[in-house]
Scaffold this motif. Structure first.
Motif, PDB file in Angstrom:
ATOM      1  N   UNK A 186       0.847  -1.184   0.000  1.00 38.59           N
ATOM      2  CA  UNK A 186       0.000   0.000   0.000  1.00 38.59           C
ATOM      3  C   UNK A 186       0.885   1.236   0.000  1.00 38.59           C
ATOM      4  N   UNK A 187       0.538   2.260  -0.806  1.00 39.28           N
ATOM      5  CA  UNK A 187       1.374   3.467  -0.854  1.00 39.28           C
ATOM      6  C   UNK A 187       1.195   4.338   0.384  1.00 39.28           C
ATOM      7  N   UNK A 188       2.263   5.059   0.725  1.00 37.31           N
ATOM      8  CA  UNK A 188       2.251   5.981   1.868  1.00 37.31           C
ATOM      9  C   UNK A 188       2.542   7.384   1.344  1.00 37.31           C
ATOM     10  N   UNK A 189       1.679   8.338   1.706  1.00 36.19           N
ATOM     11  CA  UNK A 189       1.871   9.714   1.250  1.00 36.19           C
ATOM     12  C   UNK A 189       2.063  10.628   2.453  1.00 36.19           C
ATOM     13  N   UNK A 190       2.702  11.791   2.214  1.00 35.49           N
ATOM     14  CA  UNK A 190       2.887  12.763   3.291  1.00 35.49           C
ATOM     15  C   UNK A 190       1.721  13.736   3.315  1.00 35.49           C
ATOM     16  N   UNK A 191       1.850  14.805   4.097  1.00 35.05           N
ATOM     17  CA  UNK A 191       0.756  15.754   4.270  1.00 35.05           C
ATOM     18  C   UNK A 191       0.384  16.462   2.969  1.00 35.05           C
ATOM     19  N   UNK A 192       1.312  16.513   2.020  1.00 35.03           N
ATOM     20  CA  UNK A 192       1.057  17.177   0.737  1.00 35.03           C
ATOM     21  C   UNK A 192       0.733  16.175  -0.365  1.00 35.03           C
ATOM     22  N   UNK A 193       0.354  14.974   0.027  1.00 33.16           N
ATOM     23  CA  UNK A 193      -0.045  13.904  -0.903  1.00 33.16           C
ATOM     24  C   UNK A 193       1.103  13.436  -1.804  1.00 33.16           C
ATOM     25  N   UNK A 194       2.342  13.683  -1.393  1.00 32.21           N
ATOM     26  CA  UNK A 194       3.489  13.201  -2.156  1.00 32.21           C
ATOM     27  C   UNK A 194       3.801  11.762  -1.746  1.00 32.21           C
ATOM     28  N   UNK A 195       4.083  10.937  -2.717  1.00 32.22           N
ATOM     29  CA  UNK A 195       4.413   9.535  -2.448  1.00 32.22           C
ATOM     30  C   UNK A 195       5.796   9.457  -1.830  1.00 32.22           C
ATOM     31  N   UNK A 196       5.891   8.874  -0.642  1.00 33.85           N
ATOM     32  CA  UNK A 196       7.180   8.796   0.053  1.00 33.85           C
ATOM     33  C   UNK A 196       7.622   7.357   0.328  1.00 33.85           C
ATOM     34  N   UNK A 197       6.708   6.379   0.159  1.00 38.35           N
ATOM     35  CA  UNK A 197       7.102   5.001   0.404  1.00 38.35           C
ATOM     36  C   UNK A 197       5.929   4.054   0.265  1.00 38.35           C
ATOM     37  N   UNK A 198       6.200   2.783   0.526  1.00 42.91           N
ATOM     38  CA  UNK A 198       5.149   1.764   0.512  1.00 42.91           C
ATOM     39  C   UNK A 198       5.341   0.847   1.719  1.00 42.91           C
ATOM     40  N   UNK A 199       4.242   0.266   2.174  1.00 43.08           N
ATOM     41  CA  UNK A 199       4.296  -0.775   3.205  1.00 43.08           C
ATOM     42  C   UNK A 199       3.903  -2.080   2.535  1.00 43.08           C
ATOM     43  N   UNK A 200       4.741  -3.097   2.654  1.00 43.79           N
ATOM     44  CA  UNK A 200       4.497  -4.374   1.983  1.00 43.79           C
ATOM     45  C   UNK A 200       3.877  -5.395   2.926  1.00 43.79           C
ATOM     46  N   UNK A 201       3.293  -6.434   2.333  1.00 47.35           N
ATOM     47  CA  UNK A 201       2.531  -7.406   3.118  1.00 47.35           C
ATOM     48  C   UNK A 201       3.415  -8.168   4.108  1.00 47.35           C
ATOM     49  N   UNK A 202       4.697  -8.350   3.821  1.00 51.06           N
ATOM     50  CA  UNK A 202       5.562  -9.056   4.767  1.00 51.06           C
ATOM     51  C   UNK A 202       5.729  -8.251   6.056  1.00 51.06           C
ATOM     52  N   UNK A 203       5.757  -6.905   5.918  1.00 51.49           N
ATOM     53  CA  UNK A 203       5.823  -6.068   7.117  1.00 51.49           C
ATOM     54  C   UNK A 203       4.516  -6.145   7.894  1.00 51.49           C
ATOM     55  N   UNK A 204       3.409  -6.253   7.177  1.00 58.17           N
ATOM     56  CA  UNK A 204       2.096  -6.340   7.817  1.00 58.17           C
ATOM     57  C   UNK A 204       1.980  -7.615   8.652  1.00 58.17           C
ATOM     58  N   UNK A 205       2.496  -8.714   8.144  1.00 62.85           N
ATOM     59  CA  UNK A 205       2.460  -9.967   8.901  1.00 62.85           C
ATOM     60  C   UNK A 205       3.227  -9.829  10.206  1.00 62.85           C
ATOM     61  N   UNK A 206       4.370  -9.143  10.151  1.00 61.23           N
ATOM     62  CA  UNK A 206       5.148  -8.901  11.370  1.00 61.23           C
ATOM     63  C   UNK A 206       4.363  -8.024  12.347  1.00 61.23           C
ATOM     64  N   UNK A 207       3.671  -7.008  11.808  1.00 60.32           N
ATOM     65  CA  UNK A 207       2.895  -6.104  12.653  1.00 60.32           C
ATOM     66  C   UNK A 207       1.765  -6.853  13.343  1.00 60.32           C
ATOM     67  N   UNK A 208       1.040  -7.668  12.570  1.00 66.02           N
ATOM     68  CA  UNK A 208      -0.082  -8.418  13.138  1.00 66.02           C
ATOM     69  C   UNK A 208       0.392  -9.370  14.231  1.00 66.02           C
ATOM     70  N   UNK A 209       1.535 -10.007  14.005  1.00 73.27           N
ATOM     71  CA  UNK A 209       2.085 -10.905  15.027  1.00 73.27           C
ATOM     72  C   UNK A 209       2.468 -10.109  16.275  1.00 73.27           C
ATOM     73  N   UNK A 210       3.102  -8.954  16.070  1.00 72.76           N
ATOM     74  CA  UNK A 210       3.512  -8.112  17.185  1.00 72.76           C
ATOM     75  C   UNK A 210       2.308  -7.621  17.978  1.00 72.76           C
ATOM     76  N   UNK A 211       1.286  -7.134  17.275  1.00 68.17           N
ATOM     77  CA  UNK A 211       0.096  -6.612  17.951  1.00 68.17           C
ATOM     78  C   UNK A 211      -0.645  -7.724  18.698  1.00 68.17           C
TER      79      UNK A 211
END
Length: 455
Positions: free
Chosen positions: A235-260
């Motif tokens: 999923x894309x990540x934008x800053x306050x001015x709607x500029x694309x600054x990065x993405x979060x990938x599903x492998x990071x999400x799996x780590x987050x869900x496990x952590x939470x």
């Protein structure tokens, strides 16, 4: 069966690796790791005694070592970094993905982080500093700046050429993001869309303009739920001015869900969650994390003792009543824990909302009437069988019914209350439910007994 055999294979590799290293058969250990997947190598190294972890890691080629390092537990990463020479550290850390590097730096002391930042190449230093500048546990902190972006006026042929030249430097190429000259996100397309398009078409003619995105300040748990809801790979990540600054990938999400999930489970058990591997934490830290709520429960349970002391006269007259106090408060605690668990889980997954509090509590109360009726009927028979006194058995049964209703209402209502007070429902509910059930349960029991026995 497949997962079990895979786990057995991992255990076998780890044990063989340990034996080979103890025998100083480094060539054999190196050959053992050649056909093993990177993630499995990391798990095998993490399961070795601390003294041999660095030896095993040094048997890997540089390219393989960089990949394996990203899969290692943070505590193992720290141990290895302490053992490496300056050049080894620079090469491994410099080649890590920016988001994995930022996650590692979060676990390290500030002095070590400053030293490692100085050793990075300017480009990697800037990328890491960017991520570390965002608040912890937000999309900005966990995103990677290694994404593919194109302009909408180029043709499919030109786009494929750009992707081929950049693919090795990007974390994923399955989604391609479209930006304008100011780097504002204007569209998205998949690699499948690109391959199926005609060579002369432009990116703008095939891209999707309705883009789902998150902001840099979006909580990481909400990011995970968004990816899960839409079945995204990233999923894309934008800053306050709607500029694309990065993405979060599903492998990071799996780590987050496990952590939470881990944090929620620890919290439900009244254990302070610090993010470290609980079983690799020293005993003094373990005791500190567990003692806080144990002290709270110890103090609050003195209220139960006060109630019993105040009702000593009935207990002295009918000693048989004492035997059932643990049964009543134990059952009440279990009922309350069940209700609070399902409500807290529902709140965390957004299956239920705070606005539904009244209907949820009502539903749990109705369920407790059925539970209390079934348990109360059984315990009347059981108590009569044990004591041979129907009045005592009836008092126990009615009390158990009342306690089940009380515990279920408390267990379902308190998480909503604490959420409204901006407190963690998982952390706060358990001790309060325990206190309510213990104190009020004993009070109900002894007063019901007094009424039925005519004392």
């Amino acid at each position: 069966m497949q997962s079990r055999s895979r786990q057995e294979l991992q255990d076998l590799v780890r044990e063989q690796l340990r034996v080979l290293l103890e025998q100083k058969n480094f060539q054999g250990a190196k050959a053992l790791l050649v056909p093993v997947q990177v993630a499995d190598i990391a798990e095998s190294i993490g399961g070795l005694p601390e003294a041999t972890q660095a030896i095993a890691f040094r048997l890997l080629s540089k390219e393989e070592a960089i990949e394996v390092f990203e899969y290692l537990d943070p505590t193992v990463q720290q141990t290895l970094l302490e053992d490496f020479k300056r050049q080894d550290v620079r090469e491994i850390v410099d080649y890590m993905s920016p988001d994995d590097r930022a996650r590692l730096f979060d676990e390290l002391p500030a002095k070590v982080v400053r030293r490692l930042l100085e050793q990075l190449s300017p480009a990697e230093r800037d990328a890491t500093a960017l991520l570390l500048g965002y608040e912890p546990n937000t999309a900005g902190r966990i995103m990677t700046p290694e994404y593919l972006s194109l302009k909408e006026n180029i043709t499919i042929t030109q786009a494929l050429a750009q992707i081929r030249s950049l693919a090795n430097l990007r974390e994923t190429i399955y989604y391609i993001y479209v930006t304008d000259d100011a780097r504002r996100l204007t569209g998205i397309l998949s690699l499948r869309d690109l391959i199926l398009a005609q060579a002369e078409q432009t990116i703008g003619s095939i891209m999707t303009r309705d883009v789902v995105f998150v902001n840099t300040g979006t909580d990481q748990e909400e990011v995970a739920r968004t990816i899960q809801h839409y079945d995204f790979v990233a999923i894309p990540v934008v800053d306050a001015e709607q500029r694309l600054v990065g993405i979060v990938t599903v492998d990071d999400v799996l780590d987050i869900l496990e952590q939470e999930t881990t944090e929620d489970i620890y919290t439900l058990g009244g254990v302070e969650s610090g993010g470290d591997n609980y079983f690799q934490t020293n005993l003094f830290t373990v005791a500190r994390k567990r003692v806080v709520w144990l002290f709270v429960l110890l103090i609050t349970n003195s209220a139960t003792a006060a109630v019993i002391t105040n009702q000593e006269d009935i207990l002295e007259k009918v000693v048989a009543l004492t035997a059932f106090i643990p049964l009543l408060i134990g059952t009440g605690g279990n009922v309350g824990a069940q209700s609070s668990t399902v409500v807290i889980r529902g709140l965390n997954t957004e299956d239920i909302r705070p606005s539904e509090a009244l209907s949820i509590v009502k539903r749990e109360a109705l369920a407790s009437l059925l539970l209390g009726g079934m348990l109360g009927s059984v315990v009347v028979v059981w108590a009569y069988f044990l004591q041979g006194n129907f009045a005592v058995a009836l008092a126990v049964g009615i009390s158990l019914f009342s306690i089940c209703v009380l515990a279920s209402i408390a267990g379902s209502a308190l998480p909503f209350l604490f959420r409204a007070m901006k407190l963690d429902p998982a952390l706060m509910s358990a001790p309060f439910i325990t206190t309510a059930v213990d104190v009020l349960g004993v009070l109900i029991y002894l007063n019901v007994a007094r009424l039925i026995l005519g004392l």
